[in-house]
Design a protein around this motif. Structure first.
Motif, PDB file in Angstrom:
ATOM      1  N   GLU A 162      34.806  45.451  42.721  1.00 24.59           N
ATOM      2  CA  GLU A 162      34.451  44.043  42.639  1.00 24.59           C
ATOM      3  C   GLU A 162      34.768  43.364  43.964  1.00 24.59           C
ATOM      4  N   LYS A 163      33.862  42.506  44.395  1.00 27.32           N
ATOM      5  CA  LYS A 163      34.061  41.817  45.663  1.00 27.32           C
ATOM      6  C   LYS A 163      35.066  40.684  45.492  1.00 27.32           C
ATOM      7  N   VAL A 164      35.997  40.582  46.446  1.00 27.54           N
ATOM      8  CA  VAL A 164      37.022  39.534  46.449  1.00 27.54           C
ATOM      9  C   VAL A 164      36.667  38.540  47.545  1.00 27.54           C
ATOM     10  N   MET A 165      36.525  37.273  47.178  1.00 27.98           N
ATOM     11  CA  MET A 165      36.100  36.254  48.132  1.00 27.98           C
ATOM     12  C   MET A 165      37.257  35.419  48.668  1.00 27.98           C
ATOM     13  N   ASP A 166      38.285  35.223  47.861  1.00 28.97           N
ATOM     14  CA  ASP A 166      39.382  34.324  48.217  1.00 28.97           C
ATOM     15  C   ASP A 166      40.358  35.011  49.180  1.00 28.97           C
ATOM     16  N   ASN A 167      40.649  34.355  50.293  1.00 28.35           N
ATOM     17  CA  ASN A 167      41.542  34.956  51.287  1.00 28.35           C
ATOM     18  C   ASN A 167      42.963  35.141  50.765  1.00 28.35           C
ATOM     19  N   ASN A 168      43.421  34.232  49.928  1.00 27.00           N
ATOM     20  CA  ASN A 168      44.763  34.397  49.363  1.00 27.00           C
ATOM     21  C   ASN A 168      44.836  35.635  48.483  1.00 27.00           C
ATOM     22  N   LYS A 169      43.768  35.885  47.731  1.00 27.53           N
ATOM     23  CA  LYS A 169      43.731  37.093  46.896  1.00 27.53           C
ATOM     24  C   LYS A 169      43.675  38.345  47.776  1.00 27.53           C
ATOM     25  N   LYS A 170      42.882  38.303  48.848  1.00 23.73           N
ATOM     26  CA  LYS A 170      42.841  39.433  49.780  1.00 23.73           C
ATOM     27  C   LYS A 170      44.242  39.713  50.329  1.00 23.73           C
ATOM     28  N   ARG A 171      44.916  38.640  50.710  1.00 21.45           N
ATOM     29  CA  ARG A 171      46.251  38.777  51.302  1.00 21.45           C
ATOM     30  C   ARG A 171      47.241  39.357  50.288  1.00 21.45           C
ATOM     31  N   GLN A 172      47.153  38.910  49.045  1.00 18.86           N
ATOM     32  CA  GLN A 172      48.031  39.438  47.999  1.00 18.86           C
ATOM     33  C   GLN A 172      47.803  40.932  47.784  1.00 18.86           C
ATOM     34  N   LEU A 173      46.540  41.332  47.772  1.00 19.55           N
ATOM     35  CA  LEU A 173      46.220  42.749  47.584  1.00 19.55           C
ATOM     36  C   LEU A 173      46.742  43.589  48.750  1.00 19.55           C
ATOM     37  N   LEU A 174      46.583  43.075  49.959  1.00 20.62           N
ATOM     38  CA  LEU A 174      47.075  43.799  51.128  1.00 20.62           C
ATOM     39  C   LEU A 174      48.595  43.878  51.126  1.00 20.62           C
ATOM     40  N   GLN A 175      49.250  42.782  50.727  1.00 22.03           N
ATOM     41  CA  GLN A 175      50.707  42.795  50.691  1.00 22.03           C
ATOM     42  C   GLN A 175      51.218  43.777  49.647  1.00 22.03           C
ATOM     43  N   ARG A 176      50.552  43.826  48.508  1.00 17.83           N
ATOM     44  CA  ARG A 176      50.938  44.800  47.483  1.00 17.83           C
ATOM     45  C   ARG A 176      50.762  46.222  48.006  1.00 17.83           C
TER      46      ARG A 176
END
Length: 281
Positions: free
Chosen positions: A149-163
């Protein structure tokens, strides 16, 4: 010998320098590099005999490199002098907290320079692009078991990368740009950077897809596990995007990922590269 900052009027001196490298990227892209890098030259009289420089990423990370020494002047320690000078200049930037560079594992002289600069080996990787055969084969690997699924929100991208960073071996690196691995740290993921990255999520996994035109027209795939060639849905997305935009597909592969290649003809890679780096407080 003296060292100074290079400028546009040095182009002829750069063109005249015999680096012994056919189609030398630094010479051919000199004007482009001047606009994006900090470049320095060592001169003997009016003759340019060595080049080196650094590029700052995300304000804190200085990647050293662009090292070239004229063939007639090699073996005199000029490369070491240049890289020491460049590292010193990079660390004069108040925000810079890390310096490093990448070199091929066969380049023993540059590895010695890393030791002189007190830079530590971080990770060895292969860099390369999918061949036409690889793109064709992987584009046919579709599977409903791997929905992305495509993620558009930068905060969500950042959370995924941090995890991912928290679960990741801390010696690993983040593939910031082509030929530019950096420490896997949150300070890299500004909104400006993430705006340039398409992000897709499948369960606990994610990958980023980013256009990179510095050495050619590529889509840079940023995936953080060793089973990239088993991610069929990923390849359906990536090969379709690449075909639509007429771009090649670039990969950073760990040795484990490289060994999992279904066919060695799928990816064009060269000798592996090692990142050396160090944080400065």
């Amino acid at each position: 010998m003296y060292i100074r900052t290079l400028a546009f009027h040095d182009q002829k001196a750069v063109e005249k320098m015999d680096t012994g490298i056919p189609h030398d990227y630094v010479k051919e892209k000199f004007l482009y590099l001047l606009c994006h890098d900090h470049l320095f030259g060592a001169f003997s009289g009016d003759e340019l005999i060595s080049i080196a420089g650094y590029t700052v990423f995300a304000e804190q990370y200085a990647m050293l490199g662009r090292l070239r020494t004229a063939a007639a002047y090699r073996g005199r320690g000029i490369g070491t002098i240049m890289m020491e000078y460049v590292q010193t200049k990079a660390l004069e930037q108040p925000a810079v907290q890390w310096t490093g560079f990448i070199t091929q594992v066969t380049n023993k002289q540059t590895i010695k320079i890393a030791q002189t600069l007190m830079l530590e080996p971080v990770q060895t990787q292969y860099y390369g692009y999918l061949t036409a055969a690889g793109e064709k084969a992987l584009s046919q690997r579709t599977s409903s078991r791997h929905e992305w699924e495509k993620v558009m929100d930068n905060n969500k991208k950042r959370q995924l990368l941090q995890r991912t960073a928290n679960d990741y071996d801390r010696t690993r690196v983040f593939p910031y740009n082509i030929y530019c691995p950096l420490p896997f740290e949150e300070s890299l993921w500004s909104d400006r950077y993430l705006d340039q990255c398409q992000c897709y999520q499948s369960g606990s996994r994610l990958f980023l897809l980013m256009k990179d035109d510095r050495i050619g027209s590529y889509y840079h795939v940023k995936y953080f596990w060793n089973d990239v060639f088993e991610q069929h849905g990923l390849w359906s997305i990536v090969t379709n995007q690449a075909a639509l935009s007429h771009r090649r597909i670039w990969l950073d592969l760990t040795p484990s990922s490289a060994r999992s290649l279904p066919d060695v003809s799928y990816v064009k890679v060269d000798t592996p590269w090692t990142l050396f780096g160090r944080h400065f407080s």
